[in-house]
Motif scaffolding. Structure first.
Motif, mmCIF file in Angstrom:
data_model
loop_
_atom_site.group_PDB
_atom_site.id
_atom_site.type_symbol
_atom_site.label_atom_id
_atom_site.label_comp_id
_atom_site.label_asym_id
_atom_site.label_seq_id
_atom_site.Cartn_x
_atom_site.Cartn_y
_atom_site.Cartn_z
ATOM 1 N N VAL A 154 67.706 104.635 29.952
ATOM 2 C CA VAL A 154 68.566 105.586 29.247
ATOM 3 C C VAL A 154 69.126 104.867 28.022
ATOM 4 O O VAL A 154 69.685 103.777 28.131
ATOM 5 C CB VAL A 154 69.709 106.102 30.145
ATOM 6 C CG1 VAL A 154 70.618 107.032 29.380
ATOM 7 C CG2 VAL A 154 69.136 106.813 31.368
ATOM 8 N N THR A 155 68.958 105.503 26.849
ATOM 9 C CA THR A 155 69.364 104.907 25.584
ATOM 10 C C THR A 155 70.269 105.875 24.832
ATOM 11 O O THR A 155 70.030 107.083 24.844
ATOM 12 C CB THR A 155 68.125 104.593 24.725
ATOM 13 O OG1 THR A 155 67.236 103.778 25.489
ATOM 14 C CG2 THR A 155 68.495 103.872 23.453
ATOM 15 N N ASP A 156 71.290 105.326 24.177
ATOM 16 C CA ASP A 156 72.215 106.142 23.400
ATOM 17 C C ASP A 156 72.554 105.424 22.100
ATOM 18 O O ASP A 156 72.676 104.204 22.073
ATOM 19 C CB ASP A 156 73.491 106.404 24.203
ATOM 20 C CG ASP A 156 74.393 107.442 23.563
ATOM 21 O OD1 ASP A 156 73.882 108.281 22.806
ATOM 22 O OD2 ASP A 156 75.609 107.417 23.829
ATOM 23 N N GLN A 157 72.674 106.167 21.028
ATOM 24 C CA GLN A 157 73.104 105.644 19.728
ATOM 25 C C GLN A 157 74.600 105.911 19.577
ATOM 26 O O GLN A 157 75.045 107.041 19.751
ATOM 27 C CB GLN A 157 72.359 106.346 18.588
ATOM 28 C CG GLN A 157 70.881 106.091 18.570
ATOM 29 C CD GLN A 157 70.565 104.672 18.136
ATOM 30 O OE1 GLN A 157 71.248 104.077 17.321
ATOM 31 N NE2 GLN A 157 69.522 104.113 18.723
ATOM 32 N N LEU A 158 75.352 104.874 19.264
ATOM 33 C CA LEU A 158 76.800 105.006 19.141
ATOM 34 C C LEU A 158 77.254 104.728 17.722
ATOM 35 O O LEU A 158 76.738 103.842 17.055
ATOM 36 C CB LEU A 158 77.501 104.002 20.065
ATOM 37 C CG LEU A 158 77.219 104.136 21.551
ATOM 38 C CD1 LEU A 158 77.871 102.989 22.296
ATOM 39 C CD2 LEU A 158 77.729 105.448 22.053
#
Length: 115
Positions: free
Chosen positions: A80-84
């Protein structure tokens, strides 16, 4: 004299507090990514349908996160990858990526379905 020092101190304090808030937000999103990856890996290893796996994992993941599932031999790897982006004016300094993965062994019934 005190006025000039306060004029320099207050903006610095605001930036430090904003960076602290960004750090807490990043840690929170990273924990959410880890929970979502673990959930996805467990469900996929049990042989649940991919739509169920994705829907359940994305409920636990931060908004806008992506899920990748890969079956490698007798294991399932969920990432699971997220851009912050930082809060307030810190978003102007770009984004950074938070990513977590989890591995689960395929259960016997799930192995026979994928073969």
């Amino acid at each position: 004299m005190v006025t000039a020092e306060m004029a320099m101190t207050i903006p610095t304090l605001v930036v430090v507090v904003a960076m602290a808030v960004a750090g807490v937000m990043a840690m929170t999103d990273e924990m959410k990514c880890a929970d979502a990856a673990a959930t996805a890996a467990r469900l996929a290893a049990r042989g649940e349908p991919i739509d169920v796996v994705r829907a359940t994992a994305m409920r636990a993941a931060p908004a806008g996160a992506t899920l990748q599932l890969v079956t490698e031999g007798t294991t399932v790897v969920a990432t699971v990858t997220d851009q912050l982006a930082g809060p307030g004016i810190l978003h102007r300094f770009g984004t950074f990526t938070v990513s977590q993965h989890s591995v689960a062994a395929l259960e016997t019934s799930a192995r026979s379905e994928t073969s």
